[in-house]
Design a protein around this motif. Structure first.
Motif, PDB file in Angstrom:
ATOM      1  N   UNK A  10       0.776  -1.111  -0.325  1.00  0.00           N
ATOM      2  CA  UNK A  10      -0.142  -0.274  -0.106  1.00  0.00           C
ATOM      3  C   UNK A  10       0.999   1.013  -0.247  1.00  0.00           C
ATOM      4  N   UNK A  11       0.471   2.039  -1.299  1.00  0.00           N
ATOM      5  CA  UNK A  11       1.041   3.521  -0.583  1.00  0.00           C
ATOM      6  C   UNK A  11       0.737   4.149   1.018  1.00  0.00           C
ATOM      7  N   UNK A  12       2.413   4.634   1.243  1.00  0.00           N
ATOM      8  CA  UNK A  12       2.597   5.434   2.545  1.00  0.00           C
ATOM      9  C   UNK A  12       1.386   5.708   3.030  1.00  0.00           C
ATOM     10  N   UNK A  13       0.926   6.201   2.389  1.00  0.00           N
ATOM     11  CA  UNK A  13      -0.827   7.700   2.747  1.00  0.00           C
ATOM     12  C   UNK A  13      -2.168   6.462   3.237  1.00  0.00           C
ATOM     13  N   UNK A  14      -1.998   5.291   2.385  1.00  0.00           N
ATOM     14  CA  UNK A  14      -3.102   4.533   2.042  1.00  0.00           C
ATOM     15  C   UNK A  14      -3.238   3.893   4.099  1.00  0.00           C
ATOM     16  N   UNK A  15      -4.805   4.117   4.395  1.00  0.00           N
ATOM     17  CA  UNK A  15      -4.602   3.220   5.524  1.00  0.00           C
ATOM     18  C   UNK A  15      -4.175   1.932   5.613  1.00  0.00           C
ATOM     19  N   UNK A  16      -3.906   0.995   6.326  1.00  0.00           N
ATOM     20  CA  UNK A  16      -3.389  -0.288   6.941  1.00  0.00           C
ATOM     21  C   UNK A  16      -4.613  -1.359   7.797  1.00  0.00           C
ATOM     22  N   UNK A  17      -5.658  -1.224   7.291  1.00  0.00           N
ATOM     23  CA  UNK A  17      -6.626  -2.074   8.804  1.00  0.00           C
ATOM     24  C   UNK A  17      -5.449  -3.301   8.963  1.00  0.00           C
ATOM     25  N   UNK A  18      -5.296  -3.811   8.022  1.00  0.00           N
ATOM     26  CA  UNK A  18      -4.563  -5.330   8.256  1.00  0.00           C
ATOM     27  C   UNK A  18      -3.211  -5.236   9.651  1.00  0.00           C
ATOM     28  N   UNK A  19      -2.420  -3.787   8.509  1.00  0.00           N
ATOM     29  CA  UNK A  19      -1.157  -3.767   9.296  1.00  0.00           C
ATOM     30  C   UNK A  19      -1.428  -3.676  11.075  1.00  0.00           C
ATOM     31  N   UNK A  20      -2.494  -2.653  11.518  1.00  0.00           N
ATOM     32  CA  UNK A  20      -2.829  -2.089  12.196  1.00  0.00           C
ATOM     33  C   UNK A  20      -2.972  -3.470  13.335  1.00  0.00           C
ATOM     34  N   UNK A  21      -3.929  -4.509  12.963  1.00  0.00           N
ATOM     35  CA  UNK A  21      -4.705  -6.199  13.612  1.00  0.00           C
ATOM     36  C   UNK A  21      -3.505  -6.968  14.240  1.00  0.00           C
TER      37      UNK A  21
END
Lengths: 86, 86
Positions: A10-21
């Motif tokens: 994902x581009x750095x500015x795009x939210x990443x819910x999987x990464x957060x989880x």
């Protein structure tokens, strides 16, 4: 023959819910040093192509047309020359 | 601070339906040179840790405990030293 190692993230500015989880999962397991996690895809594509420049152009087109959504993702790849018998 | 680049992929003997679907998608788009595709995960983990050996041990434990299913997956990672301000 070439083996393309492709990373799609994902581009750095795009939210990443999987990464957060994953980050929260690691922290709840006790890994308090974890600051940030970004999740992406890793693809290995075997190509029956002898010319490196052609293989590179093909992989780039594959990423553009199917493997990455270039609105929100970026990609990078490396080509490794392999034996056909491998 | 370290940034761990982690690749998690299915073991070679494990069936990979996602990879097969991508391969068929690429072929139907006209990429006839595509022989095989394997799909995996790519994770970027930022660690607040100054000691490389400790960071390495932590990432290895994270992979074992959460990030990879070592029954069917294997993992590899690289550590990159980054500035805390980056």
């Amino acid at each position: 023959m070439f083996l393309a190692h492709i990373n799609v993230s994902l581009k750095p500015t795009v939210n990443d819910p999987q990464g957060i989880a994953i980050q929260q999962g690691l922290r709840s397991l006790g890994f308090q040093t974890v600051e940030k996690v970004r999740a992406g895809k890793r693809l290995e594509v075997h190509l029956q192509e002898s010319d490196r420049a052609k293989a590179e152009a093909q992989v780039d087109e594959m990423c553009q047309r199917l493997l990455a959504n270039t609105v929100i993702e970026r990609y990078e790849f490396e080509l490794e020359e392999i034996n056909a018998t491998a």
